[in-house]
Design a protein around this motif. Structure first.
Motif, PDB file in Angstrom:
ATOM      1  N   ALA A   1     -12.242 -14.470  -6.838  1.00 45.42           N
ATOM      2  CA  ALA A   1     -11.497 -13.419  -6.940  1.00 45.42           C
ATOM      3  C   ALA A   1     -11.649 -12.112  -6.405  1.00 45.42           C
ATOM      4  CB  ALA A   1     -11.356 -13.400  -8.583  1.00 45.42           C
ATOM      5  N   ILE A   2     -12.969 -11.896  -6.525  1.00 46.60           N
ATOM      6  CA  ILE A   2     -13.448 -10.452  -5.795  1.00 46.60           C
ATOM      7  C   ILE A   2     -13.006 -10.332  -4.415  1.00 46.60           C
ATOM      8  CG2 ILE A   2     -15.344  -9.047  -5.407  1.00 46.60           C
ATOM      9  CD1 ILE A   2     -16.514  -9.758  -7.889  1.00 46.60           C
ATOM     10  N   HIS A   3     -13.453 -11.499  -3.851  1.00 47.88           N
ATOM     11  CA  HIS A   3     -13.106 -11.533  -2.243  1.00 47.88           C
ATOM     12  C   HIS A   3     -11.599 -11.454  -1.840  1.00 47.88           C
ATOM     13  CE1 HIS A   3     -17.082 -14.208  -1.488  1.00 47.88           C
ATOM     14  NE2 HIS A   3     -17.241 -12.740  -1.605  1.00 47.88           N
ATOM     15  N   ALA A   4     -10.799 -12.044  -2.581  1.00 49.00           N
ATOM     16  CA  ALA A   4      -9.283 -11.935  -2.618  1.00 49.00           C
ATOM     17  C   ALA A   4      -8.937 -10.549  -2.817  1.00 49.00           C
ATOM     18  CB  ALA A   4      -8.520 -13.015  -3.386  1.00 49.00           C
ATOM     19  N   ALA A   5      -9.379  -9.913  -4.020  1.00 49.10           N
ATOM     20  CA  ALA A   5      -8.752  -8.608  -4.227  1.00 49.10           C
ATOM     21  C   ALA A   5      -9.405  -7.636  -3.158  1.00 49.10           C
ATOM     22  CB  ALA A   5      -9.446  -8.051  -5.798  1.00 49.10           C
ATOM     23  N   GLN A   6     -10.657  -7.608  -2.696  1.00 51.05           N
ATOM     24  CA  GLN A   6     -10.902  -6.851  -1.532  1.00 51.05           C
ATOM     25  C   GLN A   6     -10.252  -6.930  -0.406  1.00 51.05           C
ATOM     26  OE1 GLN A   6     -14.938  -8.117  -1.145  1.00 51.05           O
ATOM     27  NE2 GLN A   6     -15.935  -6.996  -2.353  1.00 51.05           N
ATOM     28  N   SER A   7      -9.947  -8.206  -0.095  1.00 48.68           N
ATOM     29  CA  SER A   7      -8.792  -8.391   1.163  1.00 48.68           C
ATOM     30  C   SER A   7      -7.521  -7.683   0.925  1.00 48.68           C
ATOM     31  CB  SER A   7      -8.797  -9.712   1.580  1.00 48.68           C
ATOM     32  OG  SER A   7     -10.023 -10.465   2.068  1.00 48.68           O
ATOM     33  N   THR A   8      -6.978  -7.773  -0.174  1.00 50.29           N
ATOM     34  CA  THR A   8      -5.693  -7.147  -0.609  1.00 50.29           C
ATOM     35  C   THR A   8      -5.962  -5.770  -0.460  1.00 50.29           C
ATOM     36  OG1 THR A   8      -5.001  -8.938  -1.713  1.00 50.29           O
ATOM     37  CG2 THR A   8      -3.917  -7.045  -2.195  1.00 50.29           C
ATOM     38  N   LEU A   9      -6.971  -5.209  -1.091  1.00 47.80           N
ATOM     39  CA  LEU A   9      -7.141  -3.649  -1.296  1.00 47.80           C
ATOM     40  C   LEU A   9      -6.973  -3.092   0.078  1.00 47.80           C
ATOM     41  CD1 LEU A   9      -7.551  -1.084  -2.653  1.00 47.80           C
ATOM     42  CD2 LEU A   9     -10.029  -1.594  -2.704  1.00 47.80           C
ATOM     43  N   LEU A  10      -7.991  -3.599   1.071  1.00 49.02           N
ATOM     44  CA  LEU A  10      -8.142  -3.152   2.399  1.00 49.02           C
ATOM     45  C   LEU A  10      -6.813  -3.288   3.387  1.00 49.02           C
ATOM     46  CD1 LEU A  10     -11.528  -4.380   3.283  1.00 49.02           C
ATOM     47  CD2 LEU A  10     -10.997  -2.121   2.596  1.00 49.02           C
ATOM     48  N   ALA A  11      -6.245  -4.394   3.273  1.00 49.84           N
ATOM     49  CA  ALA A  11      -4.903  -4.562   3.819  1.00 49.84           C
ATOM     50  C   ALA A  11      -3.753  -3.435   3.235  1.00 49.84           C
ATOM     51  CB  ALA A  11      -4.247  -5.814   3.715  1.00 49.84           C
ATOM     52  N   ASP A  12      -3.712  -3.298   2.103  1.00 52.95           N
ATOM     53  CA  ASP A  12      -2.663  -2.293   1.799  1.00 52.95           C
ATOM     54  C   ASP A  12      -3.087  -0.900   1.920  1.00 52.95           C
ATOM     55  OD1 ASP A  12      -1.272  -4.242   0.729  1.00 52.95           O
ATOM     56  OD2 ASP A  12      -1.727  -4.185  -1.484  1.00 52.95           O
ATOM     57  N   ALA A  13      -4.438  -0.585   1.873  1.00 54.54           N
ATOM     58  CA  ALA A  13      -5.050   0.572   2.401  1.00 54.54           C
ATOM     59  C   ALA A  13      -4.436   0.953   3.842  1.00 54.54           C
ATOM     60  CB  ALA A  13      -6.295   0.900   2.002  1.00 54.54           C
ATOM     61  N   LYS A  14      -4.678  -0.006   4.534  1.00 54.55           N
ATOM     62  CA  LYS A  14      -4.149   0.231   5.937  1.00 54.55           C
ATOM     63  C   LYS A  14      -2.680   0.459   6.111  1.00 54.55           C
ATOM     64  CE  LYS A  14      -8.004  -2.161   8.074  1.00 54.55           C
ATOM     65  NZ  LYS A  14      -8.407  -3.216   8.929  1.00 54.55           N
ATOM     66  N   THR A  15      -2.053  -0.198   5.452  1.00 56.89           N
ATOM     67  CA  THR A  15      -0.402  -0.155   5.401  1.00 56.89           C
ATOM     68  C   THR A  15      -0.104   1.207   4.902  1.00 56.89           C
ATOM     69  OG1 THR A  15      -0.231  -2.506   5.112  1.00 56.89           O
ATOM     70  CG2 THR A  15       1.606  -1.044   4.622  1.00 56.89           C
ATOM     71  N   SER A  16      -0.785   1.605   3.810  1.00 53.28           N
ATOM     72  CA  SER A  16      -0.441   2.992   3.295  1.00 53.28           C
ATOM     73  C   SER A  16      -0.741   4.248   4.156  1.00 53.28           C
ATOM     74  CB  SER A  16      -1.406   3.336   1.823  1.00 53.28           C
ATOM     75  OG  SER A  16      -1.023   4.446   1.401  1.00 53.28           O
ATOM     76  N   ALA A  17      -1.786   4.083   4.980  1.00 52.06           N
ATOM     77  CA  ALA A  17      -2.171   5.150   5.739  1.00 52.06           C
ATOM     78  C   ALA A  17      -1.237   5.120   7.017  1.00 52.06           C
ATOM     79  CB  ALA A  17      -3.619   4.852   6.228  1.00 52.06           C
ATOM     80  N   SER A  18      -0.919   3.961   7.568  1.00 51.80           N
ATOM     81  CA  SER A  18       0.205   4.224   8.627  1.00 51.80           C
ATOM     82  C   SER A  18       1.496   4.512   8.041  1.00 51.80           C
ATOM     83  CB  SER A  18       0.291   2.429   8.848  1.00 51.80           C
ATOM     84  OG  SER A  18       1.581   2.483   9.950  1.00 51.80           O
ATOM     85  N   ASP A  19       2.067   4.306   6.754  1.00 48.61           N
ATOM     86  CA  ASP A  19       3.288   4.695   6.344  1.00 48.61           C
ATOM     87  C   ASP A  19       3.167   6.148   6.400  1.00 48.61           C
ATOM     88  OD1 ASP A  19       4.301   2.229   6.032  1.00 48.61           O
ATOM     89  OD2 ASP A  19       3.867   2.017   3.965  1.00 48.61           O
ATOM     90  N   LEU A  20       1.937   6.805   5.863  1.00 40.67           N
ATOM     91  CA  LEU A  20       1.602   8.295   5.538  1.00 40.67           C
ATOM     92  C   LEU A  20       1.856   9.108   6.987  1.00 40.67           C
ATOM     93  CD1 LEU A  20       1.000  10.570   3.762  1.00 40.67           C
ATOM     94  CD2 LEU A  20      -1.464  10.060   4.027  1.00 40.67           C
ATOM     95  N   ALA A  21       1.204   8.347   7.885  1.00 42.44           N
ATOM     96  CA  ALA A  21       1.349   8.818   9.129  1.00 42.44           C
ATOM     97  C   ALA A  21       2.815   9.051   9.949  1.00 42.44           C
ATOM     98  CB  ALA A  21       0.272   8.072  10.284  1.00 42.44           C
ATOM     99  N   ALA A  22       3.478   7.908   9.534  1.00 41.27           N
ATOM    100  CA  ALA A  22       5.080   7.766   9.939  1.00 41.27           C
ATOM    101  C   ALA A  22       5.522   8.760   9.214  1.00 41.27           C
ATOM    102  CB  ALA A  22       5.629   6.520   9.549  1.00 41.27           C
ATOM    103  N   ALA A  23       5.548   9.077   7.960  1.00 37.14           N
ATOM    104  CA  ALA A  23       6.217  10.076   7.093  1.00 37.14           C
ATOM    105  C   ALA A  23       5.886  11.399   7.590  1.00 37.14           C
ATOM    106  CB  ALA A  23       5.791  10.091   5.397  1.00 37.14           C
ATOM    107  N   GLN A  24       4.743  11.704   7.922  1.00 34.18           N
ATOM    108  CA  GLN A  24       4.297  13.155   8.356  1.00 34.18           C
ATOM    109  C   GLN A  24       4.931  13.403   9.781  1.00 34.18           C
ATOM    110  OE1 GLN A  24       0.132  12.630   8.231  1.00 34.18           O
ATOM    111  NE2 GLN A  24      -0.240  13.657   6.407  1.00 34.18           N
TER     112      GLN A  24
END
Length: 634
Positions: A197-220
């Motif tokens: 469960a921890i492995h799955a949660a880690q993968s999801t967090l890192l993937a969503d963090a990259k998506t968030s960073a990309s969306d933030l750059a697009a917004a800026q």
């Protein structure tokens, strides 16, 4: 045999000399009213021009400077040298740039290792294997150990005999969020499930963090574009599409229109639509970014919960193991070899580690009957989701620094962006330069074309239009060149606010002409041409304020007559109303004293300004024509 012209002289009649040439009759007349030079109104072809004075400039001048600071190692060109796009001009020493790249790569590697270690700490477990109790006086009991990973401290103590086996630690491999610790606890189904469960949660967090960073750059980026688009609307002024000019008196020419100071309504509307679209894009991007960031927060909460569940299950396993060790029978070791202090009721004790989410130390108790042992300790606080996010951000920043350092290495070589000739070199081997220096650079003059940059007063700028043809004389050129108006400025560039002037660019047709950058040039722009129209010599035209007049000869005497003019050239000016074909106009009053020589808007019998050359009693003939002057008396 050609007929000779005759000069007729009479005592009572005025002297009349008539010369007809090129369709215009010019005469000097003497009568009781005085002596005049005159011209007859008749059809002519009128060419209107605007004279410009400026300098030649290459249309592609490039000042090339290093994009990164450093020490100049070599300069490969010199002034006057022909270069092509991509040719090396100069280079910086690579020592400092290579060192910066190496440091950036080391920092990126360290950041990646920190992320891997913190990911592994969340799934690390500690196992301890104990030896079986020996007979006689010696026995063994489990000792506590520590789990791998980084973080806070967790300690466990066990009463052991001097012969207890050391604890062993299982450390999961790094670099992958799915690599976790295993050991004796791995046989526990709950622990196994928790790690997955921890492995799955880690993968999801890192993937969503990259998506968030990309969306933030697009917004800026969208916000920057919105600021630019809407600033154009804020600064815009709408020009009047159909201004109402001040009516000019009948028979006068309207003054040259001033350049428009605003933008057409359609242009402003288009800019407003672009601004509204940019605002909508920003709002959409901001909503997307907010949703992505919310997902990251939920992922972080889920990961922390999964890590906490593992810690709870490990603690339960540790407690169960300790209970089993305490229940072991004391008879497993001979009484003669067991110290008196050792009894079956003396269990191996494990002290739980301190901290908010510690890893419990697990130990398998030995069957030793006696003995006292020391305590074993270790540190193991699993990283939180917040730490993982910070680690990921550090990895992203470190990788960006590596990319920048690699780019700086490439920027250490200065190349020509265009084909052309080196005009100036301001670099010296061994010298230090800064990035984008305006003083330490190399100037390249391109070979793609030439232009003449000039200024024109506000009185003439209204007659200029893009594409109008021009004849250009350049200092040093063997023959005149041709060109056309390619740009007209709308901003006053004059330092004298009472005499506004605007920039004008004339592009030369011969892109391959051998010219010198900055050479002085004179351009004559053809702004209008009218064929077979009634005209008079421009010197016959006078202005009294906003009124345009001529001196029409009526019964041998001048009469002030209002006229309306059209195309106005250096030689002739078109008459659109006020005169008829065959009318005679005065060019000069020969009875007046000769004035000093003036050029341009000078002269006239009223002492005002005219449109041609020559004033007062002397006239200047039009091009290609002979002027006959006569004075009364003798």
């Amino acid at each position: 045999m050609p007929r000779k012209r005759r000069l007729v002289v009479g005592a009572s009649a005025g002297l009349v000399v008539v010369l007809v040439g090129g369709g215009l009759a010019i005469a000097a007349t003497n009568n009781s009213a005085g002596s005049y030079r005159t011209a007859t109104v008749q059809p002519e072809t009128v060419h209107q021009t605007v004279a410009l004075s400026g300098s030649v400039a290459s249309t592609t001048v490039r000042h090339v400077a290093f994009g990164v600071g450093g020490t100049v190692a070599s300069v490969s060109v010199q002034p006057g040298q022909q270069v092509h796009a991509g040719d090396t001009l100069a280079a910086l020493s690579s020592t400092g740039l290579d060192s910066q790249l190496q440091t950036a790569q080391q920092n990126a590697s360290s950041a990646s290792q920190t992320l891997s270690d913190d990911l592994a700490s969340q799934t690390a477990t500690t196992t301890a294997s104990s030896s079986s109790g020996s007979s006689g006086s010696s026995g063994s009991s489990g000792s506590s150990g520590s789990s791998g990973g980084s973080g806070g401290s967790a300690r466990g103590t066990s009463s052991t005999s001097t012969g207890s086996a050391p604890s062993t630690r299982t450390t999961p491999p790094t670099g992958n969020p799915k690599s976790g610790g295993s050991g004796s606890s791995g046989s526990n189904p709950a622990v196994t499930h928790d790690v997955a469960a921890i492995h799955a949660a880690q993968s999801t967090l890192l993937a969503d963090a990259k998506t968030s960073a990309s969306d933030l750059a697009a917004a800026q980026t969208a916000e920057a574009a919105e600021a630019t688009a809407c600033q154009a609307v804020t600064d815009a002024t709408i020009s009047d599409p159909s201004p109402s000019p001040t009516p000019a008196p009948t028979g006068t020419a309207a003054p040259a229109p001033a350049p428009a100071t605003g933008s057409p309504l359609a242009t402003v509307q288009a800019e407003l639509a672009a601004c509204q679209t940019a605002i909508a894009t920003v709002q959409t991007d901001q909503q997307t970014t907010a949703a992505a960031q919310k997902a990251v927060q939920q992922d972080a909460t889920a990961l922390d919960a999964a890590v906490g569940k593992l810690q709870s299950d490990l603690a339960a396993a540790s407690a169960a193991s300790s209970t089993g060790a305490a229940a072991a029978p004391a008879s497993s070791a001979p009484a003669s070899s067991a110290p008196a202090a050792s009894t079956a009721s003396a269990p191996t004790t494990t002290t739980a580690s301190t901290g908010s989410s510690p890893l419990a130390a697990t130990a398998s108790g030995g069957s030793g009957s006696s003995g006292s042992g020391g305590s074993g300790g270790g540190s193991s606080t699993p990283a939180t989701a917040e730490t993982i996010l910070a680690d990921q951000a550090a990895v992203t920043a470190a990788n960006a620094a590596v990319a920048m350092a690699q780019q700086n290495v490439s920027l250490g070589t200065l190349t020509s962006p265009i084909d052309g000739v080196v005009a100036a070199v301001s670099l010296t081997p061994g010298g230090t330069v800064s990035a984008g220096s305006h003083t330490s650079d190399i100037t390249i003059i391109g070979s793609s074309g030439w232009s003449v940059n000039a200024t024109v007063p506000v009185t003439h700028v209204g007659s200029l239009k893009l594409g109008q043809k021009a004849s250009v004389t350049v200092a040093g050129a063997a023959a005149p060149l041709t060109g056309s108006v390619s740009a007209i400025g709308v901003t006053d560039v004059s330092s004298d606010t009472s005499n506004p002037a605007y920039s004008v660019t004339v592009g030369l047709d011969d892109a391959g002409a051998h010219l010198l950058n900055g050479a002085p040039a004179q351009a004559t722009v053809s702004v209008a041409s009218s064929a077979d129209v009634l005209a008079v010599p421009t010197s016959a035209i006078h202005r009294l304020g906003a009124t345009t007049i001529v001196d029409k000869i009526v019964n041998g005497a001048p009469v002030v007559t209002r006229v309306t003019v059209g195309t106005s050239g250096g030689d002739f000016t078109q008459i659109t109303s006020g005169l008829a074909k065959g009318d005679v106009v005065e060019l000069a009053d020969l009875s007046q004293p000769l004035p000093s020589t003036t050029t341009g808007f000078g002269g006239g019998r009223f002492g005002g300004t005219g449109l041609g050359k020559g004033t007062g009693g002397a006239g200047t003939g039009t091009s290609g024509r002979t002027t006959t002057t006569s004075r009364s008396g003798g």
